[in-house]
Write an enzyme that holds these catalytic residues in place. Structure first.
Site, PDB file in Angstrom:
ATOM      1  N   ASP A 129      65.405 -79.411 -38.970  1.00 20.25           N
ATOM      2  CA  ASP A 129      65.845 -80.570 -38.276  1.00 20.25           C
ATOM      3  C   ASP A 129      66.138 -81.610 -39.369  1.00 20.25           C
ATOM      4  O   ASP A 129      64.991 -82.032 -39.869  1.00 20.25           O
ATOM      5  CB  ASP A 129      64.942 -80.913 -37.012  1.00 20.25           C
ATOM      6  CG  ASP A 129      65.754 -82.003 -35.979  1.00 20.25           C
ATOM      7  OD1 ASP A 129      66.255 -82.695 -36.586  1.00 20.25           O
ATOM      8  OD2 ASP A 129      65.637 -81.738 -34.830  1.00 20.25           O
TER       9      ASP A 129
ATOM     10  N   LYS B 222      75.737 -90.378 -23.952  1.00 19.77           N
ATOM     11  CA  LYS B 222      75.027 -91.296 -23.253  1.00 19.77           C
ATOM     12  C   LYS B 222      74.211 -92.261 -24.220  1.00 19.77           C
ATOM     13  O   LYS B 222      73.637 -91.978 -25.108  1.00 19.77           O
ATOM     14  CB  LYS B 222      74.030 -90.663 -22.517  1.00 19.77           C
ATOM     15  CG  LYS B 222      74.749 -89.992 -21.280  1.00 19.77           C
ATOM     16  CD  LYS B 222      73.821 -89.269 -20.396  1.00 19.77           C
ATOM     17  CE  LYS B 222      74.168 -88.504 -19.483  1.00 19.77           C
ATOM     18  NZ  LYS B 222      73.339 -87.146 -18.793  1.00 19.77           N
TER      19      LYS B 222
ATOM     20  N   ASP C 131      77.198 -83.079 -32.613  1.00 19.47           N
ATOM     21  CA  ASP C 131      77.171 -83.389 -31.207  1.00 19.47           C
ATOM     22  C   ASP C 131      77.194 -84.952 -31.024  1.00 19.47           C
ATOM     23  O   ASP C 131      76.580 -85.641 -31.479  1.00 19.47           O
ATOM     24  CB  ASP C 131      75.551 -83.113 -30.747  1.00 19.47           C
ATOM     25  CG  ASP C 131      75.235 -81.478 -31.017  1.00 19.47           C
ATOM     26  OD1 ASP C 131      76.423 -80.717 -30.652  1.00 19.47           O
ATOM     27  OD2 ASP C 131      74.306 -81.113 -31.679  1.00 19.47           O
TER      28      ASP C 131
ATOM     29  N   GLU D 139      75.249 -79.791 -45.903  1.00 16.30           N
ATOM     30  CA  GLU D 139      76.082 -79.972 -44.531  1.00 16.30           C
ATOM     31  C   GLU D 139      74.716 -79.985 -43.525  1.00 16.30           C
ATOM     32  O   GLU D 139      74.093 -79.124 -43.247  1.00 16.30           O
ATOM     33  CB  GLU D 139      76.947 -78.740 -44.207  1.00 16.30           C
ATOM     34  CG  GLU D 139      77.770 -79.070 -42.943  1.00 16.30           C
ATOM     35  CD  GLU D 139      78.444 -78.013 -42.494  1.00 16.30           C
ATOM     36  OE1 GLU D 139      79.412 -78.193 -41.735  1.00 16.30           O
ATOM     37  OE2 GLU D 139      78.239 -76.835 -43.056  1.00 16.30           O
TER      38      GLU D 139
ATOM     39  N   THR E 280      85.997 -75.523 -40.214  1.00 11.90           N
ATOM     40  CA  THR E 280      84.975 -75.296 -39.524  1.00 11.90           C
ATOM     41  C   THR E 280      85.323 -74.462 -38.149  1.00 11.90           C
ATOM     42  O   THR E 280      86.495 -74.507 -37.812  1.00 11.90           O
ATOM     43  CB  THR E 280      83.924 -76.557 -39.183  1.00 11.90           C
ATOM     44  OG1 THR E 280      84.487 -76.955 -37.713  1.00 11.90           O
ATOM     45  CG2 THR E 280      84.066 -77.583 -40.177  1.00 11.90           C
ATOM     46  N   GLU E 281      84.338 -74.036 -37.736  1.00  8.99           N
ATOM     47  CA  GLU E 281      84.483 -73.201 -36.609  1.00  8.99           C
ATOM     48  C   GLU E 281      85.199 -74.004 -35.126  1.00  8.99           C
ATOM     49  O   GLU E 281      86.262 -73.630 -34.605  1.00  8.99           O
ATOM     50  CB  GLU E 281      83.373 -72.307 -36.046  1.00  8.99           C
ATOM     51  CG  GLU E 281      82.955 -71.173 -36.474  1.00  8.99           C
ATOM     52  CD  GLU E 281      82.101 -71.143 -37.658  1.00  8.99           C
ATOM     53  OE1 GLU E 281      81.735 -72.128 -38.175  1.00  8.99           O
ATOM     54  OE2 GLU E 281      81.922 -70.087 -38.264  1.00  8.99           O
ATOM     55  N   TYR E 282      84.366 -75.155 -35.255  1.00  9.95           N
ATOM     56  CA  TYR E 282      84.647 -75.841 -33.888  1.00  9.95           C
ATOM     57  C   TYR E 282      86.227 -76.867 -34.174  1.00  9.95           C
ATOM     58  O   TYR E 282      86.855 -76.923 -33.266  1.00  9.95           O
ATOM     59  CB  TYR E 282      83.605 -77.113 -33.800  1.00  9.95           C
ATOM     60  CG  TYR E 282      82.653 -76.733 -32.988  1.00  9.95           C
ATOM     61  CD1 TYR E 282      81.610 -76.064 -33.400  1.00  9.95           C
ATOM     62  CD2 TYR E 282      82.331 -77.397 -31.753  1.00  9.95           C
ATOM     63  CE1 TYR E 282      80.741 -75.437 -32.246  1.00  9.95           C
ATOM     64  CE2 TYR E 282      81.463 -77.249 -30.823  1.00  9.95           C
ATOM     65  CZ  TYR E 282      80.487 -76.121 -31.263  1.00  9.95           C
ATOM     66  OH  TYR E 282      79.706 -75.787 -30.344  1.00  9.95           O
ATOM     67  N   GLU E 283      86.293 -77.058 -35.624  1.00  7.33           N
ATOM     68  CA  GLU E 283      87.590 -77.494 -36.162  1.00  7.33           C
ATOM     69  C   GLU E 283      88.928 -76.674 -35.585  1.00  7.33           C
ATOM     70  O   GLU E 283      89.648 -76.993 -34.828  1.00  7.33           O
ATOM     71  CB  GLU E 283      87.697 -77.727 -37.528  1.00  7.33           C
ATOM     72  CG  GLU E 283      88.913 -78.664 -38.084  1.00  7.33           C
ATOM     73  CD  GLU E 283      88.752 -78.904 -39.396  1.00  7.33           C
ATOM     74  OE1 GLU E 283      87.621 -78.454 -40.172  1.00  7.33           O
ATOM     75  OE2 GLU E 283      89.564 -79.676 -39.949  1.00  7.33           O
TER      76      GLU E 283
END
Ligand SMILES: C[S@@+](CC[C@H](N)C(=O)[O-])C[C@H]1O[C@@H](n2cnc3c(N)ncnc32)[C@H](O)[C@@H]1O
Length: 212
Positions: free
Chosen positions: A95, A121, A117, A43, A191-194
């Site tokens: 990274d 832009k 993310d 992941e 996931t947390e964001y989900e």
């Protein structure tokens, strides 16, 4: 999601046997680290790690690696591991830009990109984890089937990723424009964001692509 800095996060990660902060040393050696020949799933952008922690518990015969750049967020996954060590899970603090320095050709069986993310832009397009330079690296480190799974609530990132991945020779194997209410939700590990986005009422987009 703003996370308050934990001053000892890096030191804790450096001193934990489940965490690798110089992954280049282990290029080509990850199966030895897990001490088996089970497939390795990666992941990228693990965050606090709810997804990979629960996935590793659900599938003990698959090895999982969570890759994350931010020590503080990764230290939340360390909290979970310290309470309940899981033999088929390892973490990398690094990274994804340098992925081919960490993994040998074909060493990985599947890559997950969860709520990456969006970098909206155009001048930041190269930072999107589905930009062609990342896809080049994924193709190298992935084995025969070359499978990538992506979830996001960001329609623009989703559309961009579909275009970028299909232009790169990937074909769509599974797709949903509303994962939460789809047939795939049954096997979906959140996931947390989900969770956060579902609570806000956002749609979750989901795709799995393969390249033979
Ligand atoms: C929006 S968060 C999503 C976290 C988690 N996947 C989730 O769904 O809850 C994106 C995460 O990706 C990490 N990230 C962004 N670019 C990265 C890169 N090039 N390599 C590794 N991690 C990265 C960020 O530090 C951040 O923790």
């Amino acid at each position: 999601m703003r996370v308050r800095n934990r001053s000892n996060a890096k030191e804790r990660l450096e001193n934990n046997e489940y965490v690798f902060i110089e992954p280049t040393i282990n290029k080509g050696n990850w199966h030895n680290i897990f001490n088996n020949i089970n497939p390795i799933h990666l992941e990228i952008g693990t965050g606090k790690g709810k997804f990979i922690f629960n996935l590793a518990k659900k599938y003990p015969n698959i090895n999982f690696i969570g890759l994350e750049t931010q020590p503080t967020v990764l230290s939340f996954l360390l909290d979970k591991i310290e309470l309940e060590s899981i033999e088929n899970l390892r973490l990398i603090l690094a990274d994804a830009n340098n992925l081919t320095d960490y993994f040998d050709n074909g060493e990985i069986s599947k890559i997950y990109l969860n709520f990456s993310d969006p970098w909206p832009k155009t001048k930041h397009i190269k930072r999107r984890l589905t930009f062609k330079t990342f896809l080049d690296q994924y193709v190298q480190v992935l084995n025969d089937e070359k499978r990538i799974a992506q979830k996001t609530d960001n329609q623009n990132l989703f559309e961009y990723s579909l275009a970028s991945m299909t232009q790169h020779g990937f074909v769509i194997d599974k797709i949903s424009l509303d994962l939460t209410n789809s047939q795939y939700e049954q096997d979906n590990v959140h996931t947390e964001y989900e969770d956060k986005f579902i609570t806000k009422g956002n749609n979750i987009y989901y795709v799995e692509v393969i390249r033979k």
